[in-house]
Enzyme design. Structure first.
Site, short mmCIF file in Angstrom:
data_model
loop_
_atom_site.label_atom_id
_atom_site.label_comp_id
_atom_site.label_asym_id
_atom_site.label_seq_id
_atom_site.Cartn_x
_atom_site.Cartn_y
_atom_site.Cartn_z
N GLU A 60 -2.88 -6.52 4.01
CA GLU A 60 -2.57 -5.86 2.73
C GLU A 60 -2.52 -4.34 2.89
O GLU A 60 -1.66 -3.67 2.31
CB GLU A 60 -3.63 -6.22 1.69
CG GLU A 60 -3.62 -7.69 1.30
CD GLU A 60 -4.86 -8.05 0.51
OE1 GLU A 60 -4.87 -7.81 -0.71
OE2 GLU A 60 -5.84 -8.55 1.10
N ASN A 68 -10.51 -12.51 2.80
CA ASN A 68 -9.31 -11.80 2.36
C ASN A 68 -8.56 -11.16 3.53
O ASN A 68 -9.18 -10.62 4.45
CB ASN A 68 -9.70 -10.70 1.36
CG ASN A 68 -10.28 -11.28 0.09
OD1 ASN A 68 -9.91 -12.38 -0.34
ND2 ASN A 68 -11.21 -10.56 -0.51
N SER A 113 -1.52 27.47 7.22
CA SER A 113 -1.21 26.10 7.62
C SER A 113 -2.15 25.64 8.73
O SER A 113 -1.96 24.58 9.31
CB SER A 113 0.24 26.01 8.10
OG SER A 113 0.47 26.92 9.16
N GLN A 155 7.28 24.80 6.56
CA GLN A 155 5.89 24.62 7.00
C GLN A 155 5.34 23.28 6.47
O GLN A 155 4.43 22.71 7.06
CB GLN A 155 5.05 25.78 6.48
CG GLN A 155 3.58 25.68 6.75
CD GLN A 155 2.89 27.02 6.59
OE1 GLN A 155 3.05 27.90 7.40
NE2 GLN A 155 2.12 27.18 5.52
N THR A 199 14.76 -19.63 2.21
CA THR A 199 15.56 -18.60 1.56
C THR A 199 15.10 -18.63 0.10
O THR A 199 14.74 -19.70 -0.41
CB THR A 199 17.08 -18.89 1.63
OG1 THR A 199 17.34 -20.11 0.94
CG2 THR A 199 17.55 -19.03 3.07
N HIS A 200 15.08 -17.47 -0.53
CA HIS A 200 14.56 -17.35 -1.91
C HIS A 200 13.12 -17.85 -2.01
O HIS A 200 12.69 -18.29 -3.07
CB HIS A 200 15.43 -18.11 -2.92
CG HIS A 200 16.90 -17.88 -2.75
ND1 HIS A 200 17.60 -16.94 -3.46
CD2 HIS A 200 17.80 -18.47 -1.92
CE1 HIS A 200 18.87 -16.95 -3.09
NE2 HIS A 200 19.02 -17.87 -2.15
N LYS A 233 -14.77 -16.21 -0.43
CA LYS A 233 -13.53 -15.49 -0.13
C LYS A 233 -13.42 -15.01 1.31
O LYS A 233 -14.39 -14.57 1.93
CB LYS A 233 -13.39 -14.27 -1.04
CG LYS A 233 -13.13 -14.64 -2.47
CD LYS A 233 -11.67 -14.93 -2.72
CE LYS A 233 -10.98 -13.62 -3.02
NZ LYS A 233 -9.57 -13.85 -3.34
N ASN A 240 9.09 31.39 14.58
CA ASN A 240 10.09 30.41 14.12
C ASN A 240 10.59 29.53 15.26
O ASN A 240 10.71 28.32 15.10
CB ASN A 240 11.26 31.13 13.45
CG ASN A 240 10.83 31.88 12.20
OD1 ASN A 240 9.68 31.74 11.77
ND2 ASN A 240 11.70 32.68 11.64
N LYS A 266 5.02 19.49 8.61
CA LYS A 266 4.04 18.97 9.57
C LYS A 266 3.04 17.99 8.97
O LYS A 266 2.69 16.99 9.60
CB LYS A 266 3.33 20.13 10.27
CG LYS A 266 4.20 20.74 11.37
CD LYS A 266 3.62 21.98 11.98
CE LYS A 266 3.75 23.18 11.06
NZ LYS A 266 5.15 23.49 10.68
N SER A 272 -15.64 -10.92 -0.19
CA SER A 272 -15.71 -10.38 -1.54
C SER A 272 -17.18 -10.16 -1.89
O SER A 272 -18.04 -10.91 -1.46
CB SER A 272 -15.08 -11.37 -2.51
OG SER A 272 -15.61 -11.20 -3.81
N1 ARG Z 1 3.26 28.14 10.12
C1 ARG Z 1 4.68 28.29 10.18
C2 ARG Z 1 5.36 26.91 10.02
O1 ARG Z 1 4.70 25.98 10.19
C3 ARG Z 1 5.09 28.89 11.48
C4 ARG Z 1 6.32 29.72 11.42
C5 ARG Z 1 6.08 30.85 10.51
N2 ARG Z 1 7.09 31.84 10.58
C6 ARG Z 1 7.08 32.87 9.75
N3 ARG Z 1 7.96 33.75 9.90
N4 ARG Z 1 6.19 32.98 8.80
O2 ARG Z 1 6.53 26.81 9.70
#
Ligand code: ARG
Length: 461
Positions: A289, A284, A22, A321, A154-155, A282, A109, A324, A276
């Protein structure tokens, strides 16, 4: 450099190595990871699990690593498993033995839960001030346009006249709620999980309270299983971000419509529009958007994490994981959108005459004629019917209500007198709606004054 090689005899498959990593995503947490480790090391020394020199070596080593990352001297190794392994292996490479003692009483963890919470608190503060900046532009613009009459819809059909100030203040209310939701989510993010270990706490006498104070958290997590498996704070943030994006998106939709030739209410500044490649005429509204389009990504981030979490048994599971990438994407998207939306709004040219013209058409004063009759004693339901017939007459004769001669109006209702005409002027229609929450300029001026205070209150909450 693996944190867990001892139990294994065979090598990890190349593909698994890459699939499992990760780092490319979580490397942005290096500051939080290092600050958290420094506090943990200081606490371990206070509790007698590290010699003072060992803790000093760890903190100094981590500080060097931080400096080297920031100056670009250290680059993340894509082969590292995650930011936590990366920082720890750099530390051990630099200071040796003491570095290997840092992870006492800790798991990745509880470490990752800590890092993400620290990161999110900071991001929420930045997003709150971006929202406050947007509010300031909206409030200034509203102050400038207290008397700028425009049609309310409205609408998407012309309904009753309002002012641009009143319309803008509707968004101020939305963004105030967004700010409130973010502050609210921040309170539940402000909980320190370290000490929960992998899932079941730790046999070491850790001083969690000391770590909490060092890292500036408001509270300690009260259940180790929950602390390592809870991502509610991520979900709450993603929900708040999704709603904020929805608000921006609705606003953008209006700006796209309003800057069309058909509406012609506003014109984007050249700095916030694009052209454009084929049609030379144009201009835009791409920025609006794109903000509207990017809303979909943030909803996707919310649904992704909700789906990741829904079937997970307690406690930590590697599925988590995946949180993130979604979280960072939502933070980046909302932040970028606010940064570009605010100056786009500040530089917007408002075409008051077009707004006034539009407000005058489309029988937006029809309710006011009905209200006039009610004040003369006619029941509202009857007045509604009378005015409906008058509008039909106007449509058939190509007239506006205030262009119909009094004698003709009297055929619809004998209660109509000469004094009806001033009541049909849109400016008057707006001024008469002075009920709290309504568009009358004096009322909106007071709403603006109060909103400035409310924005400050949320920022400092
Ligand atoms: N990279 C892991 C995560 O983002 C960190 C925790 C990993 N823990 C493990 N026991 N493999 O969740």
């Amino acid at each position: 450099m693996k944190l867990w090689g001892g139990r294994f005899t065979g090598r990890t498959d190349e593909l698994v190595e890459r699939f499992n990593s990760s780092l490319a995503v979580d490397c942005r947490l290096y500051r939080e990871d290092i600050r958290g480790s420094m506090a943990h090391a200081a606490m371990l020394a206070r509790q007698g699990y590290l010699a003072p020199e060992e803790a000093e070596a760890i903190v100094a080593g981590l500080q060097q690593i931080l400096d080297d990352i920031e100056s670009g001297r250290l680059q993340f190794d894509p082969a590292a498993e995650d930011v936590h392994s990366q920082v720890e292996s750099w530390l051990v490479a630099r200071i040796g033995e003491p570095g290997k003692r840092l992870h006492t009483g800790r798991s990745r963890n509880d470490q990752v839960a800590l890092d993400v919470r620290m990161y999110l608190k900071e991001q929420i503060d930045q997003l709150t001030s971006l929202l406050a900046g947007l509010q300031e532009v909206l409030l200034d613009l509203a102050e400038e346009h207290l008397e700028t009459i425009m049609p309310g819809f409205t609408h998407l059909q012309k309904a009753q006249p309002v002012t641009l100030a009143h319309h803008l203040m509707a968004y101020v209310e939305m963004f105030l709620r967004d700010m409130g939701r973010l502050r609210d989510c921040r309170r539940r993010t402000d909980v320190m999980p370290l000490g929960s270990g992998a899932l079941a706490g730790t046999t070491f006498a850790l001083d969690r309270e000391f770590v909490r104070q060092q890292l500036g958290f408001a509270a300690l997590s009260a259940n180790s299983l929950d602390a390592v498996s809870d991502r509610d704070f991520v979900l709450e943030f993603l929900a708040a971000a999704s709603i904020a994006m929805m608000h921006l998106s609705r606003f953008c939709e209006e700006l796209v419509l309003w800057s069309s030739d058909e509406f012609g209410y506003v014109e984007m500044d050249d700095a916030f529009a694009t052209g454009s490649s084929i049609m030379p005429q144009k201009k835009n509204p791409d920025v609006a958007e794109l903000v509207r389009g990017k809303t979909g990504r943030v909803y996707g981030d919310l649904v992704a994490v909700l789906t990741v979490m829904k079937g997970l048994p307690l406690a930590y599971n590697k599925d988590m994981q995946e949180d993130k990438e979604a979280l960072f994407d939502a933070v980046d998207t909302l932040s970028q959108c606010l940064q570009v939306f605010t100056p786009m709004l500040r530089t917007l040219k408002v075409r008051r005459e077009r707004l006034a013209q539009a407000a005058a058409g489309g029988f937006s004063n029809a309710t006011d004629l009905a209200d006039y009759l009610v004040r003369k004693g006619v029941p509202f339901r009857t007045a509604h019917e009378v005015v409906g017939r008058a509008v039909l007459y106007c449509l058939q004769h190509g007239l506006a209500l205030d262009e119909v001669p009094l004698a003709t109006l009297k055929e619809f209702s004998p209660f109509i007198e000469e004094d009806v005409y001033p009541q049909l002027q849109v400016a008057g229609c707006v001024r008469n709606r002075s009920v709290w929450g309504g568009p009358a300029p004096a009322t909106v001026a007071e709403a603006i004054r109060q909103a400035r205070v409310r924005v400050q209150e949320v920022v400092s909450a």
